[in-house]
Design an enzyme around this catalytic site. Structure first.
Site, PDB file in Angstrom:
ATOM      1  N   GLU A 301       0.841  -1.199   0.000  1.00 20.63           N
ATOM      2  CA  GLU A 301       0.000   0.000   0.000  1.00 20.63           C
ATOM      3  C   GLU A 301       0.881   1.255   0.000  1.00 20.63           C
ATOM      4  OE1 GLU A 301      -3.300   2.039   3.045  1.00 20.63           O
ATOM      5  OE2 GLU A 301      -2.067   0.319   3.667  1.00 20.63           O
ATOM      6  N   LYS A 360      -9.656   2.429  -3.007  1.00 26.08           N
ATOM      7  CA  LYS A 360     -10.065   1.794  -1.759  1.00 26.08           C
ATOM      8  C   LYS A 360     -11.509   2.158  -1.422  1.00 26.08           C
ATOM      9  CE  LYS A 360      -8.493   1.057   2.993  1.00 26.08           C
ATOM     10  NZ  LYS A 360      -7.520   1.468   4.034  1.00 26.08           N
ATOM     11  N   CYS A 410      -5.218  -2.707   2.624  1.00 18.41           N
ATOM     12  CA  CYS A 410      -5.170  -2.642   4.087  1.00 18.41           C
ATOM     13  C   CYS A 410      -6.282  -3.480   4.701  1.00 18.41           C
ATOM     14  CB  CYS A 410      -5.222  -1.182   4.536  1.00 18.41           C
ATOM     15  SG  CYS A 410      -4.857  -0.928   6.293  1.00 18.41           S
TER      16      CYS A 410
END
Length: 552
Positions: A301, A360, A410
């Protein structure tokens, strides 16, 4: 009420009289909350340690036994005690398992240690409200403890009430205020037979079966010899059912096996966003992306921690050109813009047949957006926080040699029902999950294996493999059966290479969750509550006669 006639002696197991012996002493009001906190701390130690996962059931069973030692018949008193014990369990459970949050606030967030410690305790106290709700319900609807053994129907009812209430509380914890289901009981089961239920009913379903197993085990302190045999039989049936389901293959290998290279830069969090450190970070990942030969390279990430427009004009072009020369594709973690004012935590697909971008979808509170009314808390921290825009839950995959790779970023992989949205369209259903993560905020702690355990659950639910590229760990390859087949040591600089065989097909969980989200598991828990309530109700006596034991 008992299924045994009132004038018939009842044989009970040792410990049936809850106010006698060590259990009775520990169940006393002055000791019970402290014992509950201790059991919560012990429960926390079973997460991130799959070899200890089955102990989570045993520890929870010990706590349920404590919960069921209440002789009061008044519902309000029982509910109050159950809420206190549930809150105490949660306080020990979450502080014992989430203490690493302190590192991000104190070390990297710039908060004074007392303030960071207080914030951690307050957050854990909030999370403890959910087991408090489950404890209140389970205690209020369980039969009073006493010298008489519980009837078989009442025992099964109490177990169903506990499992249903516990699962609903855990679902709420994973949903309210965007949810935080870290340390959910189902995750601790990835290494034992109860994980076999994952592809059928998902993590919350595994949560339910683990809670039910713990309740049947706890019932041994309250039931007769016949009840003990029945409880153990039901417990064994749950375990054998999970083991049998582990043998079922809902998906099949699809497409060519991909050679993957997963990058772990081990960039210190204190250096990651410093301008003077940017050059070395870009060189490290630029060299890897330009020279490694694999079908797919995956970075962590925000491996590139700045916007593309802030990079040297030729940086991404050079990488793209090298990837195409090597017939290699890559997933690159990088922040992007959406319009003139919005930012996204994103993944760029490079070297593919067409441009690819993933934004995301499930953002981290405080880390990527500030919940309404809590801006004052952010001002206490010295972190590069921003307000990011969200992507959709059903974004298309990145196609590599015909294999559909679905990135997630994540802690998005904590939310199985949201990841299931990608299976709505058969044409876009992924064959491989790719998680890009940076856990550098939390140090070399138990958070790393805890997150790996969560990733394993996702592979179990969907029976497709997962690959993880992380800044500090755990960079790993997980097969379609939730087994870790390769992993880099945490906090090392390196590249994990290996092959991944994609899988195609739908598990029952993938089919249900892609259409109905978590509601099938919520319905299962609600049904268990209803059946448990029905079983605990006194049965009317035949002919209207009421029998009693004259010797009592």
């Amino acid at each position: 009420m008992s299924d045994i006639p009132a004038n018939r002696p009842q044989s009970t197991l040792p410990g049936t009289a809850p106010r006698q012996g060590l259990l009775g002493l520990l169940a006393a009001p002055r000791f019970a909350p402290f014992l509950s906190i201790l059991l919560g701390v012990l429960l926390a130690q079973t997460f991130g340690r799959p070899q200890l996962g089955a102990w989570s059931v045993v520890i929870l069973a010990a706590w349920i036994s404590l919960l069921w030692t209440d002789p009061h018949t008044a519902t309000a008193k029982r509910a109050k005690r159950g809420a206190l014990l549930g809150f105490s369990l949660g306080l020990g459970w979450f502080t014992g398992g989430l203490w690493w949050l302190y590192i991000s606030m104190a070390l990297y967030g710039g908060m004074a240690p007392p303030v960071a410690g207080g914030a951690l305790v307050l957050f854990c106290a909030y999370l403890a409200v959910y087991p408090a709700l489950a404890g209140a319900l389970a205690a209020a609807w369980a039969p009073p403890a006493g010298r008489s053994a519980w009837a078989l129907g009442s025992t099964i009812g109490a177990a169903l009430v506990f499992a249903g209430g516990w699962t609903l509380a855990e679902w709420l914890r994973g949903t309210v205020l965007t949810g935080f289901p870290w340390l959910a009981l189902g995750y601790a089961q990835v290494g034992n037979p109860l994980s076999g239920y994952a592809p059928v009913i998902g993590q919350y379903g595994v949560n339910f079966t683990a809670a039910l197993a713990a309740a049947f085990l706890a019932a041994l302190s309250q039931v007769s010899l016949r009840g003990a045999v029945a409880s153990l039989s039901l417990l064994i049936a749950l375990v054998l059912g999970g083991w049998q389901l582990q043998q079922v293959r809902w998906t099949q290998p699809a497409g060519p096996a991909l050679k993957v290279a997963l990058l772990q830069g081990d960039i210190a969090q204190s250096e990651k966003f410093r301008p003077e450190s940017l050059g070395s970070t870009l060189r490290l990942y630029g060299d890897w992306l330009s020279t490694l030969k694999a079908n797919l390279i995956v970075t962590p990430e925000t491996a590139v921690p700045v916007l593309p427009e802030d990079l040297d004009a030729g940086y991404l072009r050079h990488i793209e050109r090298a990837l195409r020369e090597h017939h290699t594709a890559a997933l690159l973690g990088i922040p992007l813009t959406r319009g003139a004012t919005q930012y996204t935590n994103s993944v760029l697909g490079l070297g593919g047949a067409s441009a690819y971008r993933y934004d995301k979808a499930h953002l981290v509170p405080f880390g990527e957006f500030v919940p309404y009314g809590l801006g004052w808390f952010v001002k206490l921290m010295d972190m590069p926080l921003g307000s990011f825009a969200r992507g959709g839950f059903d974004q298309p995959p990145f196609v590599v040699q015909g294999v559909k790779v679905a990135p997630n970023i994540c802690y998005e992989d904590l939310f199985g029902a949201q990841m299931a949205q990608r299976f709505r369209s058969p044409a876009n259903a992924p064959n491989v999950f790719a998680n890009l993560t940076n856990l550098g905020w939390f140090g070399n702690t138990i958070v790393i294996p805890q997150h790996l355990e969560i990733a394993r659950m996702r592979s179990l639910e969907f029976q497709i493999p997962g690959i993880r590229a992380t800044n500090t760990g755990a960079t790993a390859i997980i097969n379609a059966h939730g087994q870790v087949i390769a992993e880099l040591p945490p906090y090392t600089v390196g590249v994990l290479t290996g092959t991944v065989q994609g899988h195609a097909g739908l598990t029952p969980f993938a089919w249900l969750a892609s259409r109905y989200g978590d509601w099938p598991d919520v319905l299962l828990a609600a049904l268990a509550l209803f059946l448990g309530w029905a079983l605990r109700r006194p049965r009317p006596q035949r002919g209207g006669a009421h029998h009693h034991n004259p010797s009592v």
